[in-house]
Design an enzyme around this catalytic site. Structure first.
Site, PDB file in Angstrom:
ATOM      1  N   ASN A  10       0.854  -1.189   0.000  1.00 35.29           N
ATOM      2  CA  ASN A  10       0.000   0.000   0.000  1.00 35.29           C
ATOM      3  C   ASN A  10       0.896   1.248   0.000  1.00 35.29           C
ATOM      4  OD1 ASN A  10      -1.492   2.276   0.962  1.00 35.29           O
ATOM      5  ND2 ASN A  10      -3.113   0.879   1.600  1.00 35.29           N
ATOM      6  N   ASP A  12      -0.107   4.493  -0.011  1.00 35.09           N
ATOM      7  CA  ASP A  12      -0.798   5.719   0.422  1.00 35.09           C
ATOM      8  C   ASP A  12       0.128   6.719   1.110  1.00 35.09           C
ATOM      9  OD1 ASP A  12      -3.103   4.509  -0.395  1.00 35.09           O
ATOM     10  OD2 ASP A  12      -3.922   4.202   1.616  1.00 35.09           O
ATOM     11  N   HIS A  13       0.983   6.184   1.987  1.00 35.39           N
ATOM     12  CA  HIS A  13       1.711   7.115   2.854  1.00 35.39           C
ATOM     13  C   HIS A  13       2.974   7.683   2.217  1.00 35.39           C
ATOM     14  CE1 HIS A  13      -1.456   6.786   5.600  1.00 35.39           C
ATOM     15  NE2 HIS A  13      -1.360   5.469   5.575  1.00 35.39           N
ATOM     16  N   ARG A  21       4.266  18.704   2.331  1.00 31.78           N
ATOM     17  CA  ARG A  21       4.995  19.910   1.928  1.00 31.78           C
ATOM     18  C   ARG A  21       4.509  20.468   0.599  1.00 31.78           C
ATOM     19  NH1 ARG A  21       9.904  20.797   4.770  1.00 31.78           N
ATOM     20  NH2 ARG A  21      10.166  22.566   3.394  1.00 31.78           N
ATOM     21  N   HIS A  46      -5.490   3.788  -1.716  1.00 35.59           N
ATOM     22  CA  HIS A  46      -6.815   4.171  -1.220  1.00 35.59           C
ATOM     23  C   HIS A  46      -7.085   5.606  -1.639  1.00 35.59           C
ATOM     24  CE1 HIS A  46      -9.539   4.374   2.655  1.00 35.59           C
ATOM     25  NE2 HIS A  46     -10.176   4.761   1.568  1.00 35.59           N
ATOM     26  N   ARG A  48      -9.082   8.307  -1.013  1.00 35.18           N
ATOM     27  CA  ARG A  48     -10.073   8.777  -0.026  1.00 35.18           C
ATOM     28  C   ARG A  48     -10.865   9.941  -0.591  1.00 35.18           C
ATOM     29  NH1 ARG A  48     -10.317   7.813   5.466  1.00 35.18           N
ATOM     30  NH2 ARG A  48      -8.928   6.168   6.207  1.00 35.18           N
ATOM     31  N   ARG A  52      -6.712  12.999   1.174  1.00 36.01           N
ATOM     32  CA  ARG A  52      -5.653  13.382   2.127  1.00 36.01           C
ATOM     33  C   ARG A  52      -4.302  12.800   1.735  1.00 36.01           C
ATOM     34  NH1 ARG A  52      -7.497  10.036   7.455  1.00 36.01           N
ATOM     35  NH2 ARG A  52      -9.453  11.122   7.039  1.00 36.01           N
ATOM     36  N   HIS A  53      -4.297  11.692   1.001  1.00 38.30           N
ATOM     37  CA  HIS A  53      -2.990  11.193   0.518  1.00 38.30           C
ATOM     38  C   HIS A  53      -3.042  10.950  -0.993  1.00 38.30           C
ATOM     39  CE1 HIS A  53      -5.043   7.468   1.620  1.00 38.30           C
ATOM     40  NE2 HIS A  53      -4.759   7.557   2.911  1.00 38.30           N
ATOM     41  N   GLU A  73      -8.675   0.804  -3.235  1.00 39.94           N
ATOM     42  CA  GLU A  73      -9.587   0.865  -2.086  1.00 39.94           C
ATOM     43  C   GLU A  73     -10.444   2.115  -2.219  1.00 39.94           C
ATOM     44  OE1 GLU A  73      -7.019  -1.358   1.363  1.00 39.94           O
ATOM     45  OE2 GLU A  73      -6.803   0.809   1.210  1.00 39.94           O
ATOM     46  N   THR A 103      -7.469   6.777  10.536  1.00 40.73           N
ATOM     47  CA  THR A 103      -7.311   5.675   9.595  1.00 40.73           C
ATOM     48  C   THR A 103      -8.595   4.844   9.639  1.00 40.73           C
ATOM     49  OG1 THR A 103      -5.886   3.842   8.908  1.00 40.73           O
ATOM     50  CG2 THR A 103      -6.165   4.163  11.281  1.00 40.73           C
ATOM     51  N   THR A 104      -8.715   3.879   8.735  1.00 37.57           N
ATOM     52  CA  THR A 104      -9.930   3.078   8.666  1.00 37.57           C
ATOM     53  C   THR A 104     -10.154   2.350   9.993  1.00 37.57           C
ATOM     54  OG1 THR A 104      -9.357   2.741   6.357  1.00 37.57           O
ATOM     55  CG2 THR A 104     -11.122   1.375   7.237  1.00 37.57           C
ATOM     56  N   GLU A 154     -11.425  -8.913   2.466  1.00 39.73           N
ATOM     57  CA  GLU A 154     -10.166  -8.605   3.156  1.00 39.73           C
ATOM     58  C   GLU A 154     -10.525  -8.435   4.628  1.00 39.73           C
ATOM     59  OE1 GLU A 154      -7.388  -5.742   1.502  1.00 39.73           O
ATOM     60  OE2 GLU A 154      -6.873  -5.041   3.518  1.00 39.73           O
ATOM     61  N   HIS A 194      -4.370  -4.393   7.560  1.00 35.18           N
ATOM     62  CA  HIS A 194      -4.508  -3.182   8.357  1.00 35.18           C
ATOM     63  C   HIS A 194      -3.716  -3.313   9.668  1.00 35.18           C
ATOM     64  CE1 HIS A 194      -6.165   0.828   8.798  1.00 35.18           C
ATOM     65  NE2 HIS A 194      -5.975   0.615  10.077  1.00 35.18           N
ATOM     66  N   GLY A 195      -2.800  -2.381   9.832  1.00 34.05           N
ATOM     67  CA  GLY A 195      -2.001  -2.324  11.055  1.00 34.05           C
ATOM     68  C   GLY A 195      -0.953  -3.418  11.166  1.00 34.05           C
ATOM     69  N   GLY A 216       0.845  -1.259   4.420  1.00 32.63           N
ATOM     70  CA  GLY A 216       1.309   0.038   3.951  1.00 32.63           C
ATOM     71  C   GLY A 216       2.125   0.806   4.953  1.00 32.63           C
ATOM     72  N   HIS A 217       1.480   1.255   6.016  1.00 31.85           N
ATOM     73  CA  HIS A 217       2.110   2.213   6.928  1.00 31.85           C
ATOM     74  C   HIS A 217       3.432   1.684   7.489  1.00 31.85           C
ATOM     75  CE1 HIS A 217       2.505   4.810  10.530  1.00 31.85           C
ATOM     76  NE2 HIS A 217       2.054   5.708   9.696  1.00 31.85           N
TER      77      HIS A 217
HETATM   78  C1  LIG Z   1      -8.746   0.563   3.979  1.00 33.83           C
HETATM   79  C2  LIG Z   1      -7.558   0.430   4.777  1.00 33.83           C
HETATM   80  O1  LIG Z   1      -7.298  -0.583   5.279  1.00 33.83           O
HETATM   81  C3  LIG Z   1      -6.631   1.522   5.079  1.00 33.83           C
HETATM   82  O2  LIG Z   1      -5.606   0.946   5.775  1.00 33.83           O
HETATM   83  C4  LIG Z   1      -5.973   2.287   4.007  1.00 33.83           C
HETATM   84  O3  LIG Z   1      -5.667   1.579   2.919  1.00 33.83           O
HETATM   85  C5  LIG Z   1      -4.760   2.982   4.519  1.00 33.83           C
HETATM   86  O4  LIG Z   1      -5.014   4.304   4.436  1.00 33.83           O
HETATM   87  P1  LIG Z   1      -5.390   5.157   5.722  1.00 33.83           P
HETATM   88  O5  LIG Z   1      -4.141   5.191   6.550  1.00 33.83           O
HETATM   89  O6  LIG Z   1      -5.776   6.459   5.140  1.00 33.83           O
HETATM   90  O7  LIG Z   1      -6.503   4.479   6.449  1.00 33.83           O
HETATM   91  N1  LIG Z   2      -6.168  -2.601   3.592  1.00 32.58           N
HETATM   92  C1  LIG Z   2      -5.060  -2.430   4.449  1.00 32.58           C
HETATM   93  C2  LIG Z   2      -3.980  -1.719   3.767  1.00 32.58           C
HETATM   94  O1  LIG Z   2      -3.991  -1.558   2.570  1.00 32.58           O
HETATM   95  C3  LIG Z   2      -2.803  -1.226   4.514  1.00 32.58           C
HETATM   96  O2  LIG Z   2      -3.092  -0.850   5.814  1.00 32.58           O
HETATM   97  P1  LIG Z   2      -1.901  -0.332   6.727  1.00 32.58           P
HETATM   98  O3  LIG Z   2      -0.787  -1.354   6.674  1.00 32.58           O
HETATM   99  O4  LIG Z   2      -1.427   0.985   6.151  1.00 32.58           O
HETATM  100  O5  LIG Z   2      -2.485  -0.203   8.095  1.00 32.58           O
END
Ligand SMILES: CC(=O)[C@@H](O)[C@H](O)COP(=O)(O)O
Ligand SMILES: NCC(=O)COP(=O)(O)O
Length: 245
Positions: A10, A12-13, A21, A46, A48, A52-53, A73, A103-104, A154, A194-195, A216-217
């Site tokens: 993922n 997104d971040h 910036r 994702h 959104r 936001r990202h 997503e 976050t979700t 998922e 997620h997480g 992702g994160h």
């Molecule tokens: C849908 C989901 O699982 C989220 O984790 C997303 O993909 C990550 O983006 P956010 O950190 O904005 O929730």
């Molecule tokens: N659907 C979960 C995802 O794409 C990534 O979530 P996260 O690892 O950023 O919490």
């Protein structure tokens, strides 16, 4: 059950850092390409509603260059549906969205409005886009997702990831395991995410019914110190070791 497990990276971040910036860098599309080179099996992003990202242009650019597949997503809105039909990702994952959340926070509540969810699933599936439901590890929700025609779920692992102690974590893990077994018995493709982090991924990756993890994160955070390639290689190694062990 497969002995291998897929990693959806993922991105997104990467966009979060760029947007902080207002620069043109770091570019999510470049991250997607590097992630594929490092072994990502798919790219998740994702879009959104509040942008936001990830932004519309990111989705278009990533779609144009991807060699693997895109998992988009999105919330259940007419605007997002039009985007998906235009972009034609290989996969869409339908997620709940709340403007004020960091976050979700949970899975999509398909029981609350089955007709609404069913229409999105059907429209996407009819367009040839494989549709997944981001869902809590809850039998009634999973049963409804299946009845509405979703081929994939998922499982939301957020409660497992956020558990405050070992007992709570074990109980959340059992919920995920039971949900995965139940969903697979219905013929659903089972993903999770997620997480998930380097320290908690293995118990989830060891669940044989789970085909793919979206992360992702944690990956993007770790990449600040070791680079994106190493961050992905390390995560895949942990996942594969758990699956084979
Ligand atoms: C849908 C989901 O699982 C989220 O984790 C997303 O993909 C990550 O983006 P956010 O950190 O904005 O929730
Ligand atoms: N659907 C979960 C995802 O794409 C990534 O979530 P996260 O690892 O950023 O919490």
């Amino acid at each position: 059950m497969s002995r291998s497990i897929l990693l959806g990276v993922n991105i997104d971040h990467v966009a979060t850092v760029r947007n902080a910036r207002g620069t043109l860098y770091p570019q999510p599309v470049l991250a997607a390409q590097l992630a594929e080179q490092a072994g990502a099996d798919l790219i998740t992003l994702h879009l959104r509603e509040d942008r936001r990202h990830i932004r519309d242009e990111d989705v278009r650019l990533v779609r144009a260059v991807l060699q693997t597949r895109m998992n988009l997503e999105m919330a259940l809105t007419e605007e997002m549906l039009a985007h998906a039909l235009d972009i034609q990702p290989q996969d869409v994952c339908l997620v709940p969205e709340h403007r004020a959340e960091v976050t979700t926070e949970g899975g999509l509540d398909v029981l609350a409005n089955p007709a609404h969810c069913g229409r999105y699933i059907q429209t996407l599936q009819d367009a040839g886009i494989r549709t997944s439901i981001f869902i809590d590890p809850d039998h009634a929700q999973i049963k409804m997702a299946h009845e509405l025609g979703a081929p994939v779920i998922e499982i939301h692992t957020g409660r497992y990831a956020d558990a405050k102690n070992r007992v709570e974590q074990q109980s959340e893990l059992e919920r995920v395991k039971e949900a995965a077994t139940y969903a697979a018995s219905l013929g659903l493709v089972v993903n999770a995410g997620h997480g998930l982090h380097y320290h908690n991924v293995q118990a989830i990756a060891a669940i044989a019914e789970i085909e793919e993890l979206n992360i992702g994160h944690a990956l993007i955070s770790h990449s600040i110190f070791v680079g994106l390639k190493t961050a992905i290689v390390e995560m895949k190694a942990l996942m594969q070791a758990a699956r084979c062990g």
